[in-house]
Design an enzyme around this catalytic site. Structure first.
Site, PDB file in Angstrom:
ATOM      1  N   CYS A 242     -17.429 -71.263 -45.216  1.00 51.15           N
ATOM      2  CA  CYS A 242     -16.921 -71.565 -44.019  1.00 51.15           C
ATOM      3  C   CYS A 242     -17.573 -71.365 -43.058  1.00 51.15           C
ATOM      4  CB  CYS A 242     -15.437 -70.116 -44.477  1.00 51.15           C
ATOM      5  SG  CYS A 242     -14.801 -70.613 -43.143  1.00 51.15           S
TER       6      CYS A 242
ATOM      7  N   GLU B 291       1.399 -94.540 -74.431  1.00 52.94           N
ATOM      8  CA  GLU B 291       1.480 -94.069 -75.744  1.00 52.94           C
ATOM      9  C   GLU B 291       3.171 -92.724 -75.060  1.00 52.94           C
ATOM     10  OE1 GLU B 291      -1.239 -91.563 -77.232  1.00 52.94           O
ATOM     11  OE2 GLU B 291      -1.401 -90.127 -75.449  1.00 52.94           O
TER      12      GLU B 291
ATOM     13  N   ARG C   6     -18.022 -84.136 -60.448  1.00 50.87           N
ATOM     14  CA  ARG C   6     -16.623 -84.932 -60.673  1.00 50.87           C
ATOM     15  C   ARG C   6     -16.503 -86.009 -58.878  1.00 50.87           C
ATOM     16  NH1 ARG C   6     -12.376 -84.212 -63.802  1.00 50.87           N
ATOM     17  NH2 ARG C   6     -10.473 -84.843 -62.802  1.00 50.87           N
TER      18      ARG C   6
ATOM     19  N   TYR D  54     -17.565 -79.445 -59.476  1.00 52.35           N
ATOM     20  CA  TYR D  54     -16.824 -80.442 -59.224  1.00 52.35           C
ATOM     21  C   TYR D  54     -17.847 -80.838 -58.307  1.00 52.35           C
ATOM     22  CZ  TYR D  54     -12.525 -78.245 -59.779  1.00 52.35           C
ATOM     23  OH  TYR D  54     -11.172 -78.049 -60.517  1.00 52.35           O
TER      24      TYR D  54
ATOM     25  N   SER E  34       1.478 -87.065 -68.818  1.00 50.38           N
ATOM     26  CA  SER E  34       1.497 -87.511 -70.071  1.00 50.38           C
ATOM     27  C   SER E  34       3.305 -85.819 -70.097  1.00 50.38           C
ATOM     28  CB  SER E  34       0.929 -86.225 -70.365  1.00 50.38           C
ATOM     29  OG  SER E  34       1.120 -84.270 -69.293  1.00 50.38           O
TER      30      SER E  34
ATOM     31  N   CYS F  36      -9.607 -66.956 -44.715  1.00 51.31           N
ATOM     32  CA  CYS F  36      -9.125 -67.297 -43.645  1.00 51.31           C
ATOM     33  C   CYS F  36      -8.657 -68.795 -44.150  1.00 51.31           C
ATOM     34  CB  CYS F  36     -10.041 -67.240 -42.584  1.00 51.31           C
ATOM     35  SG  CYS F  36     -10.978 -68.826 -41.972  1.00 51.31           S
TER      36      CYS F  36
ATOM     37  N   GLN G 158       0.048 -86.485 -60.075  1.00 54.56           N
ATOM     38  CA  GLN G 158      -0.098 -85.403 -59.721  1.00 54.56           C
ATOM     39  C   GLN G 158      -2.181 -84.849 -59.968  1.00 54.56           C
ATOM     40  OE1 GLN G 158       1.585 -83.874 -63.541  1.00 54.56           O
ATOM     41  NE2 GLN G 158       2.608 -86.190 -63.438  1.00 54.56           N
ATOM     42  N   ASN G 159      -2.849 -86.475 -59.381  1.00 57.24           N
ATOM     43  CA  ASN G 159      -3.620 -86.401 -59.035  1.00 57.24           C
ATOM     44  C   ASN G 159      -4.900 -86.124 -58.177  1.00 57.24           C
ATOM     45  OD1 ASN G 159      -4.033 -87.901 -61.536  1.00 57.24           O
ATOM     46  ND2 ASN G 159      -3.202 -90.063 -60.992  1.00 57.24           N
TER      47      ASN G 159
ATOM     48  N   HIS H 101      -1.523 -81.270 -56.708  1.00 62.51           N
ATOM     49  CA  HIS H 101      -2.588 -80.591 -57.072  1.00 62.51           C
ATOM     50  C   HIS H 101      -3.378 -80.912 -56.411  1.00 62.51           C
ATOM     51  CE1 HIS H 101      -0.561 -81.103 -61.457  1.00 62.51           C
ATOM     52  NE2 HIS H 101       0.372 -80.041 -60.645  1.00 62.51           N
TER      53      HIS H 101
END
Length: 257
Positions: free
Chosen positions: A151, A219, A67, A64, A193, A127, A98-99, A116
């Protein structure tokens, strides 16, 4: 097709946009599907799960943070900017996405519903602690940190505030998206999609209530069978032209009163 889509948007009473990974792929952000979804030898679907995080939180956080670094280097493309401009003009009332990359907000969109989650938010596994790393100014420090994030409230692990495979969507975001879809008379679908449910219900709700569906995609997708207008092409090329045509129609209408 572009002309018809522009007319529908210019005349819309309450238009919304619904976006997916395709719009951000043009900003250089790898999608989860296909070969681009590979990281080291892992498929993204193997790491974006609660089970993977339980098994190896170090590995999942490494993925992550990679990313996050990719997304921090990316910039909103002309499609993101066109959607922000359509909202600024009063044509679009909201962007439902959805990104998780935050590029819609970076482009200037104000009303963004993230189905998302958001990769720059973290939350505690135990918590109620949540933090938006961009807002707290900690994002660059966070991605460089080698230790597992803990946390500050209870000391448990922090996880990305995103929806993983097998997890339900956040109820508040989903309810807001469906409520917007119920009010919409036009939905502009860009780069999805249309196979990830329940998010993909959004255009169907608009259609069922008599609204129009415009799709921009490289597409055909799961949405194409219900699209009133299907425009094949890259969002970054199609959207600025669509915006220009909407502006022309609105300028003409204002001129003639």
């Amino acid at each position: 097709m572009l002309g018809h889509a522009a007319k529908l948007l210019a005349r819309a009473r309450f238009a919304i946009a619904f976006t997916g990974a395709g719009i951000s792929a043009e900003s250089g952000i790898p999608t989860f599907r296909g070969r681009n979804g590979l990281w080291k030898t892992y498929r993204a679907e193997e790491l974006a799960t609660p089970e993977a995080f339980k098994r190896d939180p170090h590995l999942v956080w490494e993925f992550y943070k990679w990313r996050m670094r990719k997304i921090l280097k990316a910039e909103p493309n002309p499609a993101h900017k066109a959607l922000a401009e359509l909202e600024n003009m009063g044509v679009l009332k909201a962007v439902i996405t959805q990104n998780v990359d935050d590029l819609h907000r970076e482009a200037g969109s104000r009303k963004v519903v993230e189905l998302h989650g958001n990769i720059f938010r973290v939350r505690c596994v135990s918590c109620s602690y949540r933090e938006n790393l961009k807002e707290s100014g900690r994002v660059f420090e966070f991605v460089r940190e080698k230790e597992l994030p803990k946390c500050p409230k209870c000391g448990s692990l922090l996880r990305p505030d995103v929806v993983w495979f097998g997890e339900p969507l956040p109820r508040e975001a989903l309810e807001e998206a469906f409520s917007l879809a119920e009010r919409a008379d036009v939905v502009l679908v860009v780069g999805t999609s249309g196979v990830v449910y329940p998010a993909a219900y959004v255009p169907y709700i608009v259609k069922e209530r008599g609204g129009k569906v415009i799709e921009v995609n490289v597409e055909r997708s799961g949405i194409t069978p219900i699209a009133d207008v299907f425009i094949r092409g890259k969002a970054g090329e199609v959207m600025p032209e669509l915006l220009r045509r909407v502006k022309d129609i609105m300028a003409e209408r204002n001129h003639y009163g």
